[in-house]
Scaffold this motif. Structure first.
Motif, short mmCIF file in Angstrom:
data_model
loop_
_atom_site.label_atom_id
_atom_site.label_comp_id
_atom_site.label_asym_id
_atom_site.label_seq_id
_atom_site.Cartn_x
_atom_site.Cartn_y
_atom_site.Cartn_z
N LYS A 33 0.83 -1.20 0.00
CA LYS A 33 0.00 0.00 0.00
C LYS A 33 0.87 1.26 0.00
CE LYS A 33 -4.01 2.08 2.21
NZ LYS A 33 -4.93 2.09 3.36
N GLN A 34 1.96 1.23 0.74
CA GLN A 34 2.87 2.37 0.77
C GLN A 34 3.44 2.64 -0.62
OE1 GLN A 34 6.36 1.85 3.17
NE2 GLN A 34 6.68 4.04 3.43
N ALA A 65 -7.59 -0.29 -5.36
CA ALA A 65 -7.02 0.83 -6.11
C ALA A 65 -7.41 2.10 -5.39
CB ALA A 65 -7.53 0.84 -7.54
N GLY A 66 -6.43 2.96 -5.11
CA GLY A 66 -6.70 4.22 -4.43
C GLY A 66 -6.17 5.39 -5.23
N GLY A 67 -6.28 6.59 -4.68
CA GLY A 67 -5.78 7.77 -5.37
C GLY A 67 -6.46 7.98 -6.71
N HIS A 89 -14.85 3.38 -1.31
CA HIS A 89 -15.01 3.23 0.13
C HIS A 89 -14.06 4.17 0.88
CE1 HIS A 89 -17.36 -0.40 -0.58
NE2 HIS A 89 -16.38 -0.86 -1.33
N PRO A 90 -14.47 4.70 2.03
CA PRO A 90 -13.53 5.47 2.87
C PRO A 90 -12.38 4.58 3.32
CG PRO A 90 -15.81 5.75 3.61
CD PRO A 90 -15.82 4.63 2.61
N ASP A 91 -11.20 5.13 3.39
CA ASP A 91 -10.03 4.39 3.85
C ASP A 91 -9.83 4.69 5.33
OD1 ASP A 91 -7.66 3.14 4.31
OD2 ASP A 91 -6.56 4.11 2.67
N THR A 92 -10.10 3.70 6.17
CA THR A 92 -9.96 3.89 7.62
C THR A 92 -8.79 3.10 8.20
OG1 THR A 92 -11.56 2.09 8.04
CG2 THR A 92 -12.43 4.33 7.92
N TYR A 96 -0.86 4.65 6.17
CA TYR A 96 -0.82 4.86 4.72
C TYR A 96 -2.23 4.96 4.12
CZ TYR A 96 3.81 2.98 5.81
OH TYR A 96 5.03 2.74 6.37
N ARG A 97 -2.96 5.98 4.53
CA ARG A 97 -4.35 6.11 4.13
C ARG A 97 -4.50 6.90 2.82
NH1 ARG A 97 -7.59 8.38 9.14
NH2 ARG A 97 -9.32 8.09 7.71
N PHE A 98 -5.43 6.45 1.97
CA PHE A 98 -5.83 7.20 0.80
C PHE A 98 -6.95 8.16 1.22
CE2 PHE A 98 -4.02 3.48 -1.38
CZ PHE A 98 -3.26 4.10 -2.36
#
Length: 273
Positions: A33-34, A65-67, A89-92, A96-98
């Motif tokens: 994820k980082q 997939a984020g960002g 979805h919210p990243d909780t 290393y949160r999006f």
């Protein structure tokens, strides 16, 4: 035989495991994820996908997939597949949160096959899947995807928003509902199991009571009583946590200020008759 872990939920947040046999899986997840977070900072032409936590029986099942990739997948790629757009979805996660959330993708092979059908070939780098999209997205295109997502969220909020509202109180409740669950997971381990659910239950009670009152299902007197009780509960739990150094100072101040603002709004909008 060791007990198998429950499947990872597609929209669930990831909490680091305390079990030795799962610790490596979580560390691997956060490493991937980082890397994805770093790549997304300059991503304007690729779909970047990273694996979720691999627990027993779950290898290659859930990917994320984020960002920019999350918006590109939802608003550019998914329509080409003629499939229903996914939820962002919210990243909780605690690490290393999006900030804009993520989309979940079910099964690596399914994703690779579906992408191949519309002309995009996967390559693997650093444990991630990367698809070159043969298109460089402009800032305006990426902004338009984010605006479309915000419009969808606003439309959904209108469905659940109360029929009538005290705007100042409603705003504070929303901020409390965004803050408390996030801060609750940071409570010291020895207290989290007992008191994080109590905090979340209290804010849920406040939200439900507000909606019931605003939709005229309970009267002002009943709402005031429930609000007051839930506020007392929050006060008591937070005092206990603070006295035992179970919350960092920043979290204490943030929740304390919001709670003070809520009490002020409660007195103004629900005065004792």
């Amino acid at each position: 035989m060791p007990k198998q872990s429950k499947p990872t939920q597609p929209n669930g947040s990831i909490r680091p495991s305390t079990k030795p046999d799962e610790k490596l899986a979580y560390e691997t997840y956060f490493k991937h994820k980082q890397i994805a977070l770093s790549l997304e900072k300059i991503n304007n032409s690729r779909l970047i996908v990273f694996p979720s936590v691999e627990t027993k029986g779950q290898k290659d099942e859930w990917w994320k997939a984020g960002g920019n990739s999350a918006f590109i997948y939802k608003y550019y790629i998914r329509p080409q597949m003629h499939k229903t757009p996914p939820t962002i979805h919210p990243d909780t996660d605690l690490r290393y949160r999006f900030k804009d959330g993520f989309v979940s993708l079910h099964w690596k092979k399914t994703l690779v096959d579906n992408m191949a059908k519309i002309g995009y070939k996967a390559r693997e780098e650093y444990g991630l899947l990367i698809f070159d999209l043969n298109h460089t997205f402009t800032m305006n295109e990426l902004k338009s995807y984010r605006k479309a997502e915000q419009k969808d969220k606003d439309s959904l909020n209108q469905v659940f928003r109360p029929k009538q509202a005290h705007p100042d109180m409603y705003g504070i409740i929303i901020e409390l509902s965004k803050t408390i669950p996030v801060k609750a997971v940071k409570i010291k381990d020895s207290f989290r199991h007992d008191f994080a659910p109590e905090l979340n239950h209290s804010i849920a009670t406040i939200i439900k009571t507000y909606h019931r009152y605003a939709n005229q299902h309970i009267d002002k007197s009943a709402a005031r009583q429930i609000f007051s009780t839930a506020t007392d509960d929050l006060d008591a739990i937070l005092m206990l946590l603070c006295e035992n150094d179970c919350l960092d100072v920043t979290s204490q101040l943030r929740i304390g200020r919001l709670l003070a603002d809520f009490k002020t709004s409660l007195k103004r909008n629900f005065p004792n008759e």
